[in-house]
Scaffold this motif. Structure first.
Motif, PDB file in Angstrom:
ATOM      1  N   GLU A   1      35.961  34.790  29.602  1.00 32.38           N
ATOM      2  CA  GLU A   1      36.838  33.635  29.731  1.00 32.38           C
ATOM      3  C   GLU A   1      38.214  33.995  30.284  1.00 32.38           C
ATOM      4  OE1 GLU A   1      36.942  31.425  26.131  1.00 32.38           O
ATOM      5  OE2 GLU A   1      34.820  30.950  26.180  1.00 32.38           O
ATOM      6  N   GLN A   2      38.429  35.229  30.653  1.00 36.74           N
ATOM      7  CA  GLN A   2      39.723  35.627  31.217  1.00 36.74           C
ATOM      8  C   GLN A   2      39.954  34.898  32.528  1.00 36.74           C
ATOM      9  OE1 GLN A   2      39.635  39.745  33.167  1.00 36.74           O
ATOM     10  NE2 GLN A   2      37.819  39.843  31.828  1.00 36.74           N
ATOM     11  N   VAL A   3      41.170  34.493  32.754  1.00 41.11           N
ATOM     12  CA  VAL A   3      41.536  33.820  34.006  1.00 41.11           C
ATOM     13  C   VAL A   3      42.571  34.613  34.785  1.00 41.11           C
ATOM     14  CG1 VAL A   3      41.030  31.544  33.043  1.00 41.11           C
ATOM     15  CG2 VAL A   3      43.376  32.418  32.951  1.00 41.11           C
ATOM     16  N   LEU A   4      43.153  35.626  34.148  1.00 35.29           N
ATOM     17  CA  LEU A   4      44.228  36.373  34.785  1.00 35.29           C
ATOM     18  C   LEU A   4      44.175  37.821  34.316  1.00 35.29           C
ATOM     19  CD1 LEU A   4      47.787  35.239  35.530  1.00 35.29           C
ATOM     20  CD2 LEU A   4      47.565  37.263  34.092  1.00 35.29           C
ATOM     21  N   ARG A   5      44.466  38.728  35.250  1.00 39.22           N
ATOM     22  CA  ARG A   5      44.558  40.152  34.928  1.00 39.22           C
ATOM     23  C   ARG A   5      45.940  40.630  35.369  1.00 39.22           C
ATOM     24  NH1 ARG A   5      39.715  42.545  33.943  1.00 39.22           N
ATOM     25  NH2 ARG A   5      40.407  44.578  34.744  1.00 39.22           N
ATOM     26  N   TYR A   6      46.734  41.075  34.404  1.00 38.07           N
ATOM     27  CA  TYR A   6      48.097  41.537  34.704  1.00 38.07           C
ATOM     28  C   TYR A   6      48.105  43.062  34.663  1.00 38.07           C
ATOM     29  CZ  TYR A   6      53.131  42.001  34.735  1.00 38.07           C
ATOM     30  OH  TYR A   6      54.419  42.335  35.085  1.00 38.07           O
ATOM     31  N   TYR A   7      48.634  43.670  35.723  1.00 36.93           N
ATOM     32  CA  TYR A   7      48.606  45.123  35.840  1.00 36.93           C
ATOM     33  C   TYR A   7      49.949  45.700  35.433  1.00 36.93           C
ATOM     34  CZ  TYR A   7      44.355  43.936  38.232  1.00 36.93           C
ATOM     35  OH  TYR A   7      43.120  43.417  38.512  1.00 36.93           O
ATOM     36  N   LYS A   8      49.942  46.382  34.311  1.00 32.22           N
ATOM     37  CA  LYS A   8      51.188  46.853  33.705  1.00 32.22           C
ATOM     38  C   LYS A   8      51.923  47.849  34.597  1.00 32.22           C
ATOM     39  CE  LYS A   8      53.006  48.867  29.441  1.00 32.22           C
ATOM     40  NZ  LYS A   8      52.666  49.410  28.110  1.00 32.22           N
ATOM     41  N   ASP A   9      51.184  48.686  35.305  1.00 30.55           N
ATOM     42  CA  ASP A   9      51.807  49.616  36.227  1.00 30.55           C
ATOM     43  C   ASP A   9      50.922  49.744  37.459  1.00 30.55           C
ATOM     44  OD1 ASP A   9      49.823  51.764  35.821  1.00 30.55           O
ATOM     45  OD2 ASP A   9      50.709  51.901  33.827  1.00 30.55           O
ATOM     46  N   THR A  10      51.441  50.425  38.453  1.00 31.42           N
ATOM     47  CA  THR A  10      50.740  50.456  39.734  1.00 31.42           C
ATOM     48  C   THR A  10      49.557  51.427  39.745  1.00 31.42           C
ATOM     49  OG1 THR A  10      52.425  51.999  40.538  1.00 31.42           O
ATOM     50  CG2 THR A  10      52.684  49.665  41.104  1.00 31.42           C
TER      51      THR A  10
END
Length: 402
Positions: free
Chosen positions: A304-313
């Protein structure tokens, strides 16, 4: 979300900092630790999505961080069809820099799939002087001490209000500046001629006459009338509003049976299987199929995830299709400081399910939208700075526009 949890939510987002660039690391476990997932849920309190609480949210209307100098002119419209863009989502992502103590990224897009197909072609024109896009991203950031918010954490109750008022917004969409005044009642504002016409046909024609024959109202009553009409009419065209709740992907890194993974999902397992099989059949090369399998393995941990946020590069976007991935050279540098842009978050097509978008041939759809932002969160003069969105579509047939 419970009231006590809202403060924790903001503090959790405060911990999501974009670190300095380091060399790539292929260790999957390290990469997964760096990824934060976004899920949508209906807010228990409507006031929790107001701008003074710095919400991450999807649908509804934007909670502008700088409520005065919001984007206007061509920034607010689809460069392809010229229609006002619709608010997709916003992510609260402060950094350690004092100038970005509050930092928000806003994503807007045109509802037309035809425009998105054109957008797909435009983004492959490497760094055009005036790109034509149907998906736009804006970054806004403020120091701790600013004209709009207290330097102290907000009080999480319905009585807490920000300092000052914002720009007058369109009574139809509630999103963009209401620069056009109804020439008849002279009390209602719109961002565009199209929204004025839509509002007129949807009921303002009657309300407008009532306003004209009623006794003159004071400025305070005028504001109330405008606000009420905006909520009553404008809410019909925006996407449903949700709060974005964040969780670390590492919390889902346990091997569980597929049936259990989807048992509590709002998305039907049969619907997912049918869609997955159809897409798999459409891929021509082995690389695309491998990318798709890996994408599904990662998504299946939390379907059900709609977004993936990348904490670092070090953490990379997971591309559903190998053949449609951009190279580093395809991603433009920051147009303000000239520095590199880094991938900050990825928007998944599951969001469209929650928005109630029909699964028809000409309905809005995408495989992935990856948002790139200035790695340094530079301090250009504009309150809202343009950032970059790379859109990847599913079907190879999308490469041709008739």
């Amino acid at each position: 979300m419970e009231v006590d949890a809202i403060g924790d939510h903001v503090e959790k987002l405060k911990s999501l900092q974009i670190d300095e660039y380091e060399d790539d690391d292929d260790d999957d476990e390290q990469e997964e630790e760096a990824v934060t997932l976004g899920f949508v849920e209906k807010p228990k309190n409507e006031w929790s999505l107001e701008r003074q609480f710095f919400p991450s949210k999807a649908g509804g209307v934007p909670a502008w961080l700088d409520p005065v100098d919001i984007p206007s002119g061509r920034s607010s419209i689809c460069d392809i069809c010229g229609e006002p863009l619709q608010f997709l989502l916003q992510v609260y992502a402060p950094t350690k820099k004092e100038s970005a103590f509050h930092r928000m990224l806003f994503v807007f897009m045109c509802r037309s799939m035809r425009c998105l197909l054109r957008d797909q072609h435009e983004q492959w024109k490497r760094h055009p002087e005036k790109p034509s896009r149907s998906v736009k991203v804006f970054r806004c950031q403020l120091p701790r001490f600013n004209p709009f918010y207290s330097s102290e954490p907000p009080k999480y109750d319905g009585n807490y209000k920000p300092s000052g008022i914002g720009a007058t917004l369109c009574n139809w969409c509630g999103t963009w500046k209401g620069d056009k005044l109804c020439s008849s009642c002279r009390q209602v504002r719109y961002c565009s001629e199209k929204h004025q016409v839509m509002s007129w046909r949807s009921g303002h024609k009657i309300v407008c006459q009532q306003m004209k024959v009623s006794s003159p109202i004071g400025e305070s009553n005028k504001s109330v009338a405008t606000s009420l009409e905006s909520h009553k009419v404008g809410s019909k065209i925006v996407w449903p509003e949700f709060e974005i709740i964040i969780e670390h992907e590492s919390e889902y890194n346990t091997d569980i049976p597929e049936d259990n993974a989807l048992s509590n999902s709002l998305i039907s397992k049969n619907k997912i299987d049918d869609t997955m099989n159809s897409l798999m059949d459409s891929f021509q090369g082995d690389d695309d199929k491998k990318s798709w399998v890996y994408f599904q393995e990662r998504i299946a941990k939390a379907p059900e995830q709609v977004l993936r946020y990348y904490k670092d590069t070090n953490a990379k976007p997971i591309w559903p299709v190998s053949s449609g991935r951009p190279s580093n050279a395809d991603i433009p540098k920051c147009s303000y400081c000239g520095g590199p842009s880094c991938h900050e978050f990825q928007i998944l097509p599951q969001l469209l399910y929650y928005f109630g978008v029909d699964n028809e041939a000409d309905s809005l759809d995408w495989a992935s939208i990856v948002v790139y932002a200035c790695e340094a969160s530079c301090e250009a003069g504009l309150p809202y700075k343009d950032e970059y969105a790379f859109v990847q579509l599913f079907s190879p047939s999308h490469d041709t526009i008739h």
